[in-house]
Design an enzyme around this catalytic site. Sequence first.
Site, PDB file in Angstrom:
ATOM      1  N   ASN A  37       0.850  -1.186   0.000  1.00  0.00           N
ATOM      2  CA  ASN A  37       0.000   0.000   0.000  1.00  0.00           C
ATOM      3  C   ASN A  37       0.890   1.242   0.000  1.00  0.00           C
ATOM      4  O   ASN A  37       1.790   1.365   0.820  1.00  0.00           O
ATOM      5  CB  ASN A  37      -0.902  -0.043   1.247  1.00  0.00           C
ATOM      6  CG  ASN A  37      -1.923   1.089   1.258  1.00  0.00           C
ATOM      7  OD1 ASN A  37      -1.564   2.259   1.238  1.00  0.00           O
ATOM      8  ND2 ASN A  37      -3.191   0.732   1.291  1.00  0.00           N
ATOM      9  N   HIS A  48      -3.314   0.230  -3.539  1.00  0.00           N
ATOM     10  CA  HIS A  48      -3.424  -0.694  -2.415  1.00  0.00           C
ATOM     11  C   HIS A  48      -2.384  -1.787  -2.650  1.00  0.00           C
ATOM     12  O   HIS A  48      -1.861  -1.930  -3.760  1.00  0.00           O
ATOM     13  CB  HIS A  48      -4.830  -1.290  -2.348  1.00  0.00           C
ATOM     14  CG  HIS A  48      -5.872  -0.287  -1.962  1.00  0.00           C
ATOM     15  ND1 HIS A  48      -7.134  -0.642  -1.558  1.00  0.00           N
ATOM     16  CD2 HIS A  48      -5.822   1.069  -1.902  1.00  0.00           C
ATOM     17  CE1 HIS A  48      -7.824   0.455  -1.265  1.00  0.00           C
ATOM     18  NE2 HIS A  48      -7.058   1.511  -1.477  1.00  0.00           N
ATOM     19  N   GLU A  50      -2.716  -4.935  -2.963  1.00  0.00           N
ATOM     20  CA  GLU A  50      -3.141  -5.903  -3.980  1.00  0.00           C
ATOM     21  C   GLU A  50      -3.023  -5.327  -5.390  1.00  0.00           C
ATOM     22  O   GLU A  50      -2.554  -5.994  -6.307  1.00  0.00           O
ATOM     23  CB  GLU A  50      -4.592  -6.329  -3.738  1.00  0.00           C
ATOM     24  CG  GLU A  50      -4.818  -7.017  -2.394  1.00  0.00           C
ATOM     25  CD  GLU A  50      -5.177  -6.039  -1.274  1.00  0.00           C
ATOM     26  OE1 GLU A  50      -4.711  -4.872  -1.308  1.00  0.00           O
ATOM     27  OE2 GLU A  50      -5.924  -6.439  -0.367  1.00  0.00           O
ATOM     28  N   CYS A  75     -10.128  -4.993   0.664  1.00  0.00           N
ATOM     29  CA  CYS A  75     -11.284  -4.079   0.677  1.00  0.00           C
ATOM     30  C   CYS A  75     -12.176  -4.404  -0.532  1.00  0.00           C
ATOM     31  O   CYS A  75     -11.867  -5.261  -1.343  1.00  0.00           O
ATOM     32  CB  CYS A  75     -10.784  -2.637   0.612  1.00  0.00           C
ATOM     33  SG  CYS A  75     -10.065  -2.207  -0.989  1.00  0.00           S
ATOM     34  N   ASP A 138      -9.083   5.357   5.612  1.00  0.00           N
ATOM     35  CA  ASP A 138      -9.077   4.181   4.747  1.00  0.00           C
ATOM     36  C   ASP A 138     -10.353   3.372   4.901  1.00  0.00           C
ATOM     37  O   ASP A 138     -10.899   2.854   3.941  1.00  0.00           O
ATOM     38  CB  ASP A 138      -7.876   3.284   5.106  1.00  0.00           C
ATOM     39  CG  ASP A 138      -6.887   3.215   3.961  1.00  0.00           C
ATOM     40  OD1 ASP A 138      -6.928   4.116   3.102  1.00  0.00           O
ATOM     41  OD2 ASP A 138      -6.098   2.266   3.923  1.00  0.00           O
TER      42      ASP A 138
HETATM   43 ZN   LIG Z   1      -7.830  -2.571  -1.293  1.00  0.00          ZN
END
Ligand SMILES: [Zn+2]
Length: 142
Positions: A37, A48, A50, A75, A138
């Site tokens: 991140n 992020h 990912e 998320c 966040d």
């Molecule tokens: Zn995310």
Amino acid sequence: MLEVAINEARIGLAEGGIPIGAAMFDGAGRLLASGHNRRVQEGDPSIHAETDAFRRAGRQRSYRDTTMVTTLAPCWYCSGLIRQFGIGRLIVGESETFAGGLDWLRSLGVEVIDLESEVCRGLMQGYIATHPEVWNEDIGME
Ligand SMILES: [Zn+2]
């Protein structure tokens, strides 16, 4: 696999960012890419862990056999990425701090493995305790 993601989370923390790391592996278990991140570092809310790992992995012919590993449950944005590209397996370090889209992904047939890692939990809890305002911003993503 989780160690690679944890290492990325630690790099992020050392940079002054949110300690969330991720890594992508191919069907044979080979590392495609890892990332972390960088929302705070770059002032970019779309980086992020990912998505960072995903973008660094480059274009894959198929994502069915790939595994996304992340220190914290993804998320909605990152869960959507897993859904969009049909990533077959998701391994999360922990989902206690944040459950994200785990149940949704399971309902879609994604293999989800929660390692309930104390190390990952410690990274996030430590960060939230010292930077509650950054984390609350966040969480607004929910
Ligand atoms: Zn995310």
